[in-house]
Design a protein around this motif. Structure first.
Motif, short mmCIF file in Angstrom:
data_model
loop_
_atom_site.label_atom_id
_atom_site.label_comp_id
_atom_site.label_asym_id
_atom_site.label_seq_id
_atom_site.Cartn_x
_atom_site.Cartn_y
_atom_site.Cartn_z
N PRO A 1 0.82 -1.21 0.00
CA PRO A 1 0.00 0.00 0.00
C PRO A 1 0.85 1.25 0.00
N ARG A 2 0.36 2.31 -0.66
CA ARG A 2 1.10 3.56 -0.72
C ARG A 2 1.04 4.28 0.62
N CYS A 3 1.96 5.22 0.76
CA CYS A 3 2.01 6.00 1.99
C CYS A 3 1.12 7.24 1.94
N GLY A 4 0.48 7.50 0.80
CA GLY A 4 -0.37 8.67 0.68
C GLY A 4 -0.47 9.10 -0.77
N PRO A 5 -1.09 10.25 -1.04
CA PRO A 5 -1.22 10.74 -2.41
C PRO A 5 0.11 11.29 -2.92
N PRO A 6 0.28 11.36 -4.24
CA PRO A 6 1.51 11.96 -4.79
C PRO A 6 1.64 13.41 -4.35
N PRO A 7 2.85 13.89 -4.13
CA PRO A 7 3.05 15.28 -3.70
C PRO A 7 2.73 16.25 -4.82
N GLU A 8 2.39 17.47 -4.44
CA GLU A 8 2.08 18.50 -5.43
C GLU A 8 3.34 19.13 -6.00
N GLN A 9 4.46 19.00 -5.27
CA GLN A 9 5.71 19.58 -5.76
C GLN A 9 6.90 18.78 -5.24
N VAL A 10 7.82 18.44 -6.13
CA VAL A 10 9.07 17.76 -5.79
C VAL A 10 10.15 18.26 -6.74
N ASP A 11 11.38 17.85 -6.46
CA ASP A 11 12.47 18.21 -7.38
C ASP A 11 12.39 17.39 -8.67
N VAL A 12 12.19 16.05 -8.51
CA VAL A 12 12.23 15.15 -9.67
C VAL A 12 11.03 14.22 -9.66
N VAL A 13 10.36 14.12 -10.80
CA VAL A 13 9.33 13.10 -10.99
C VAL A 13 9.91 12.01 -11.89
N VAL A 14 9.86 10.78 -11.42
CA VAL A 14 10.30 9.63 -12.20
C VAL A 14 9.05 8.88 -12.66
N VAL A 15 8.93 8.67 -13.95
CA VAL A 15 7.76 7.98 -14.48
C VAL A 15 8.13 6.53 -14.75
N GLY A 16 7.54 5.62 -13.98
CA GLY A 16 7.82 4.20 -14.13
C GLY A 16 8.62 3.66 -12.96
N ALA A 17 8.15 2.54 -12.38
CA ALA A 17 8.83 1.94 -11.22
C ALA A 17 9.40 0.57 -11.55
N GLY A 18 9.99 0.48 -12.75
CA GLY A 18 10.75 -0.72 -13.10
C GLY A 18 12.17 -0.59 -12.60
N LEU A 19 13.06 -1.40 -13.12
CA LEU A 19 14.46 -1.37 -12.70
C LEU A 19 15.06 0.02 -12.86
N LEU A 20 14.94 0.60 -14.06
CA LEU A 20 15.53 1.91 -14.31
C LEU A 20 14.90 2.99 -13.44
N GLY A 21 13.57 2.95 -13.29
CA GLY A 21 12.90 3.96 -12.49
C GLY A 21 13.33 3.94 -11.03
N MET A 22 13.43 2.76 -10.46
CA MET A 22 13.81 2.67 -9.05
C MET A 22 15.27 3.04 -8.82
N ILE A 23 16.15 2.63 -9.73
CA ILE A 23 17.55 3.00 -9.57
C ILE A 23 17.73 4.51 -9.77
N THR A 24 17.01 5.09 -10.72
CA THR A 24 17.05 6.53 -10.92
C THR A 24 16.59 7.27 -9.67
N ALA A 25 15.49 6.80 -9.08
CA ALA A 25 14.98 7.42 -7.86
C ALA A 25 16.00 7.33 -6.73
N LYS A 26 16.62 6.17 -6.58
CA LYS A 26 17.61 5.97 -5.51
C LYS A 26 18.80 6.92 -5.69
N ARG A 27 19.27 7.05 -6.90
CA ARG A 27 20.41 7.94 -7.15
C ARG A 27 20.04 9.40 -6.93
N CYS A 28 18.84 9.78 -7.33
CA CYS A 28 18.40 11.17 -7.11
C CYS A 28 18.26 11.46 -5.61
N LEU A 29 17.71 10.53 -4.87
CA LEU A 29 17.57 10.72 -3.43
C LEU A 29 18.93 10.81 -2.76
#
Length: 235
Positions: A1-29
């Motif tokens: 389950p998700r932790c809540g609704p998507p935020p209204e503002q962030v630095d980076v939006v990653v579209v897709g939670a496959g291998l590339l999406g998750m690794i991209t998110a980890k590196r950005c964080l």
């Protein structure tokens, strides 16, 4: 389950939670950016969680396809992945990576349009499915599209006389061939992508008498086959 609704503002939006999406998110964080990963399916894992067979393996050497450094298991902690890891091993690592990114991943969110330029973007999306779905917008400084436009729904093969064929015809994904007894069979693989290579291996390892690959283009479209042949047992 998700932790809540998507935020209204962030630095980076990653579209897709496959291998590339998750690794991209980890590196950005890790670089200090705030991140929201928007995934239209109810689970992460991309192609691996959508199409992989129980017999699927990574077609490339492990050095080019390893998540250990992203899940805190580098240096052999909890065991190294072997070359040509199985689907179970890959999905287990995906699950660990997804769990570490849980606060930043928003599933069942379909991105409709991206507007803007030069570090000022608005991502328009539909949050949820069915009657409860709601339109929303996220503002961000950057958008990373981690989506695969080459692997969609399996394309059906239609050839003259196909209805007279007495054998098995299947697309070779999502365990559609799990119940096939390969022993002594003559097999034709149509295509030369990753799943073609995988089904060649599966057929040979399970006793097929002969496997022929038919591709539309001249040459090796999927060079991972060359890598696989360095590891495969002699038949």
């Amino acid at each position: 389950p998700r932790c809540g609704p998507p935020p209204e503002q962030v630095d980076v939006v990653v579209v897709g939670a496959g291998l590339l999406g998750m690794i991209t998110a980890k590196r950005c964080l890790d670089a200090g950016f705030t991140v929201a990963v928007l995934e239209q399916r109810p689970l992460v894992g991309g192609i691996w969680s959508m199409y992989a067979n129980g017999t699927s393996q990574v077609n490339s050497s492990e050095g080019g396809y390893c998540l250990k450094e992203f899940i805190g298991e580098e240096g052999g902690k909890n065991g190294d992945n072997r070359d040509h890891s199985t689907a179970a091993e890959v999905l287990r690592d995906f699950a660990k990576l997804g769990e570490s990114l849980k606060r930043h991943i928003f599933t069942q969110v379909k991105v409709v349009k991206v507007l803007g330029s030069a570090g000022d973007y608005h991502v328009l999306f539909q949050d949820g499915v069915g009657p409860s779905a709601a339109a929303a917008v996220a503002r961000c400084r950057g958008v990373v599209l981690c989506i695969n436009d080459r692997v969609g729904l399996p394309r059906p093969l239609s050839v003259p006389g196909q209805e007279q064929f007495k054998g098995v015809v299947a697309d070779g994904t999502a365990d559609s061939l799990a119940d096939v007894d390969w022993r002594g069979k003559r097999v034709v693989i149509v295509g030369m992508g990753a799943f073609a290579v995988e089904n060649v291996r599966t057929a040979l390892e399970n006793g097929a008498r002969e496997v022929v690959v038919v591709g539309r283009r001249h040459g090796t479209i999927c060079p991972k086959m060359i890598d696989y042949l360095n590891f495969v047992k002699p038949w």
